[in-house]
Design a protein around this motif. Structure first.
Motif, PDB file in Angstrom:
ATOM      1  N   SER A 178      -2.750  -2.768  -0.020  1.00 38.53           N
ATOM      2  CA  SER A 178      -4.208  -2.791  -0.085  1.00 38.53           C
ATOM      3  C   SER A 178      -4.736  -4.138   0.411  1.00 38.53           C
ATOM      4  O   SER A 178      -4.026  -5.150   0.368  1.00 38.53           O
TER       5      SER A 178
ATOM      6  N   GLN B 245      -3.516  -0.956  -7.115  1.00 33.48           N
ATOM      7  CA  GLN B 245      -2.659   0.010  -6.434  1.00 33.48           C
ATOM      8  C   GLN B 245      -1.560   0.424  -7.422  1.00 33.48           C
ATOM      9  O   GLN B 245      -0.688  -0.354  -7.781  1.00 33.48           O
TER      10      GLN B 245
ATOM     11  N   VAL C 109      -8.131   0.217  -0.894  1.00 33.93           N
ATOM     12  CA  VAL C 109      -7.140   0.338  -1.968  1.00 33.93           C
ATOM     13  C   VAL C 109      -6.295   1.580  -1.726  1.00 33.93           C
ATOM     14  O   VAL C 109      -6.830   2.693  -1.631  1.00 33.93           O
ATOM     15  N   ASN C 110      -4.994   1.380  -1.639  1.00 32.45           N
ATOM     16  CA  ASN C 110      -4.077   2.464  -1.295  1.00 32.45           C
ATOM     17  C   ASN C 110      -3.103   2.738  -2.438  1.00 32.45           C
ATOM     18  O   ASN C 110      -2.707   1.840  -3.175  1.00 32.45           O
ATOM     19  N   GLN C 111      -2.716   3.992  -2.556  1.00 31.02           N
ATOM     20  CA  GLN C 111      -1.694   4.420  -3.517  1.00 31.02           C
ATOM     21  C   GLN C 111      -0.338   3.834  -3.139  1.00 31.02           C
ATOM     22  O   GLN C 111      -0.072   3.513  -1.976  1.00 31.02           O
ATOM     23  N   VAL C 112       0.548   3.703  -4.123  1.00 34.06           N
ATOM     24  CA  VAL C 112       1.918   3.284  -3.865  1.00 34.06           C
ATOM     25  C   VAL C 112       2.844   4.276  -4.561  1.00 34.06           C
ATOM     26  O   VAL C 112       2.481   4.887  -5.567  1.00 34.06           O
TER      27      VAL C 112
ATOM     28  N   GLU D  54       3.587  -1.748  -7.408  1.00 33.21           N
ATOM     29  CA  GLU D  54       2.299  -1.695  -8.076  1.00 33.21           C
ATOM     30  C   GLU D  54       1.735  -3.109  -8.198  1.00 33.21           C
ATOM     31  O   GLU D  54       2.479  -4.079  -8.361  1.00 33.21           O
TER      32      GLU D  54
ATOM     33  N   GLY E 248       1.084   1.286  -0.491  1.00 34.92           N
ATOM     34  CA  GLY E 248       0.155   0.300  -1.044  1.00 34.92           C
ATOM     35  C   GLY E 248      -0.414  -0.568   0.054  1.00 34.92           C
ATOM     36  O   GLY E 248      -1.145  -0.104   0.919  1.00 34.92           O
TER      37      GLY E 248
ATOM     38  N   SER F  29      -6.923   4.312  -6.517  1.00 35.13           N
ATOM     39  CA  SER F  29      -6.705   5.041  -5.262  1.00 35.13           C
ATOM     40  C   SER F  29      -7.191   6.494  -5.310  1.00 35.13           C
ATOM     41  O   SER F  29      -7.652   6.998  -6.340  1.00 35.13           O
TER      42      SER F  29
END
Length: 579
Positions: free
Chosen positions: A227, A11, A212-215, A245, A225, A44
């Motif tokens: 994730s 992430q 899985v997610n962006q932050v 991250e 995030g 992501s």
């Protein structure tokens, strides 16, 4: 056929349009994952460009740059290390030229062996709230699994997980592990909702899932995030921390019942389900909300390369909390406060502003606006002297001149120093128009834009007790107690109190939540115990203030109905509804 697989959840915090910088972050994440023995790194949604791209993704040169970066990243995988699944745009027709509406796909690229093995594109395009995917993207076909080193991976993109069609298609076509890459922004209660939706997909398909997610912050959105991985029995072996991250390697093994993930890092998810100013305990769930505000402001300032922020510190709760968040996000040396007293500013407010600045360790200047008030009074006297007010202090005209004098002062300092003006109004005030255009609404960003007044108080009390992770401010009290306990006032005329013009904030916020978040009708709100005349008055103020909100600066989104793209109402609007 592989029986073991190490999959890294990466992430990262991409910057919109900084394709070289995003490529560097992905390379660093891959190196970290490789050092931990990973076979595959999953990043992501649209990570190579940042997300959401809005119309930027329609530029051919932008698509060319993104494609070149993905090909560079693919070449890295020739070293025998881990392959990658990364998000980025692709052309449905490689020869397409502008206009590109509907000709660009939101894709997940599978990289290994020095090349792009294949890609899968987003099938279910969201077109609600802040999402306009159908405006710029075309929908991909229902996907089949990807054969990666002997394992059949079912790759989905964000919204594809929110309904069952894509996951069921993948299960029916032989997928063994579901992998979802995401750009899912933070909202109250959303962390738990994501996990529950993943549980539904696991239950329906019998397959484990990696999410899985962006932050990071992107304009008004903050990606948190958080994730995770779920096994086919719905156990949660991996849950990454929120708001930072992280690269975490999950270890998978094939057994008689299919693939299973071993227990690894598990940060307890905290969605802010309670204590969010919309119901629940006043002291619960504050940390994810506060950290969202911190991260949103930090990334907006840093990604737009401002040296710091400047704000008016009035001695009131909104500016005090805004200053505290700014210090926690940026550090005290990057926060400049200005007290701008008028003849109606109380001694208590001067003292409270000074104490707040001292607690935070920030610079506090004082600039009296009385000379500006006198100058504007003299300038306008020939025109306005026939419009006498019953009050010696004037009416809203003179009150607005005060607010605009303060806005002008802050903008002048901003222009000279390069610091961005931080607006400090809250959602309750912006909702009903209790704010002055080109006055206290002046600013480049507003960290409290989506925060109701009752939540402002709750966050201030919480921050006085807790130093959030990653905060750059001091531990202990940062908002003076008297600021929290005294009646809120704009101090634009003698003995003024907010409740002279507005219902008590607990009443106002409950009505506003019903009107904005729930789209409740008048009768339903009255049935909750509110006075009908008060409800009707608040509703009319809400509708009439749309023209002000349309001109407001951006700010952090935390609710499902933040003003802006979440809630789009016409300015010219004669609908009155039932009395």
């Amino acid at each position: 056929m592989a029986d073991r697989l190490k999959i890294a959840l990466a992430q990262t915090n991409p910057t919109m349009g900084d394709i070289p910088g995003n490529l560097a972050r992905l390379r660093a994440a891959r190196m970290e994952a490789a050092a931990k023995g990973a076979d595959l790194v999953v990043a992501s949604e649209m990570v190579i460009t940042g997300y959401p791209t809005e119309d930027l993704v329609l530029k051919p040169m932008f698509l060319d740059a993104a494609q070149a970066a993905i090909e560079e990243l693919a070449k890295d995988t020739a070293d025998g290390g881990p392959g990658m699944i990364v998000g980025g745009p692709s052309r449905s027709d490689p020869k397409a030229t502008p206009p590109l509406f509907g000709k660009v796909l939101n894709s997940a690229y599978v990289l290994d062996g020095g090349k792009v093995l294949t890609l899968r594109s987003k099938y279910d395009l969201p077109n609600y709230g802040v999402f306009d995917d159908k405006r710029v993207f075309g929908a991909g076909p229902l996907p089949g699994p990807v054969n990666y080193r002997g394992v059949r991976l079912g790759v989905m993109i964000c919204e594809d997980m929110w309904t069952s069609e894509v996951s069921e298609c993948l299960e029916e076509s032989g997928a063994e592990i579901l992998i979802v890459i995401n750009g899912s922004p933070y909202e109250l209660e959303k962390t738990e909702e994501r996990i529950q939706l993943a549980v539904q997909r696991v239950t329906e398909t019998g397959l484990p899932i990696i999410y899985v997610n962006q932050v990071g912050g992107q304009d008004e959105l903050v990606f948190d995030g958080a994730s995770f991985a779920l096994n086919s029995d719905n156990s949660l072996p991996i849950h990454l921390p929120a708001f930072v991250e992280a690269v975490e390697v999950s270890q998978w093994e094939r057994g008689d019942g299919g693939w299973r993930c071993a227990n690894g890092l598990r940060e307890a998810p905290d969605s802010g389900l309670e204590g969010n100013g919309l119901g629940g305990r006043a002291d619960a769930g504050m940390e994810p909300i506060y950290r969202t505000l911190m991260l949103g402001l930090r990334d907006y300032v840093n990604k737009n390369r401002f040296p710091g922020v400047i704000l008016g510190l009035s001695g009131g709760i909104d500016s005090a909390l805004s200053a505290a968040i700014a210090v926690d996000a940026l550090g005290p040396e990057r926060v400049h406060c200005v007290m701008m007293p008028s003849p109606y500013t109380s001694r208590e407010s001067l003292e409270d502003a000074d104490e707040a600045a001292g607690l935070l360790g920030v610079k506090l200047d004082q600039v009296s606006i009385e000379p500006a008030m006198q100058a504007f009074g003299g300038m306008l006297e020939p025109i306005l002297n026939g419009y006498a007010s019953e009050s010696n202090s004037g009416d809203t005209t003179e009150e607005n001149i005060q607010a605009r004098s303060r806005g002008l002062t802050l903008m002048a300092i901003s222009n000279k120093l390069g610091y961005m003006v931080l607006s400090t109004g809250n959602k309750s005030e912006v909702s009903v128009g209790y704010a002055t255009l080109y006055g206290d609404m002046v600013g480049g960003y507003n960290v409290l834009k989506d925060v109701y007044k009752t939540l402002v108080f709750a966050l201030a009390r919480w921050r006085n007790q807790v130093l959030p992770p990653d905060a750059m401010g001091p531990a202990g009290r940062v908002v003076p107690e008297r600021i929290i306990t005294k009646p809120p006032s704009a101090e634009l005329k003698p003995d003024q109190k907010d409740e002279d013009s507005l219902p008590p904030y607990d009443v106002l916020d409950d009505i506003l939540k019903a009107l904005i978040e729930d789209e409740e009708n008048i009768a339903g709100i009255v049935a909750r115990g509110h006075d009908r005349d008060t409800v009707n008055r608040v509703w009319r103020m809400l509708e009439l203030a749309e023209y002000k909100r349309r001109q407001a600066c951006p700010g952090v989104k935390i609710t499902r109905r933040a003003f802006g793209r979440d809630r789009r109402y016409p300015i010219t609007n004669a609908f009155k509804g039932p009395a």
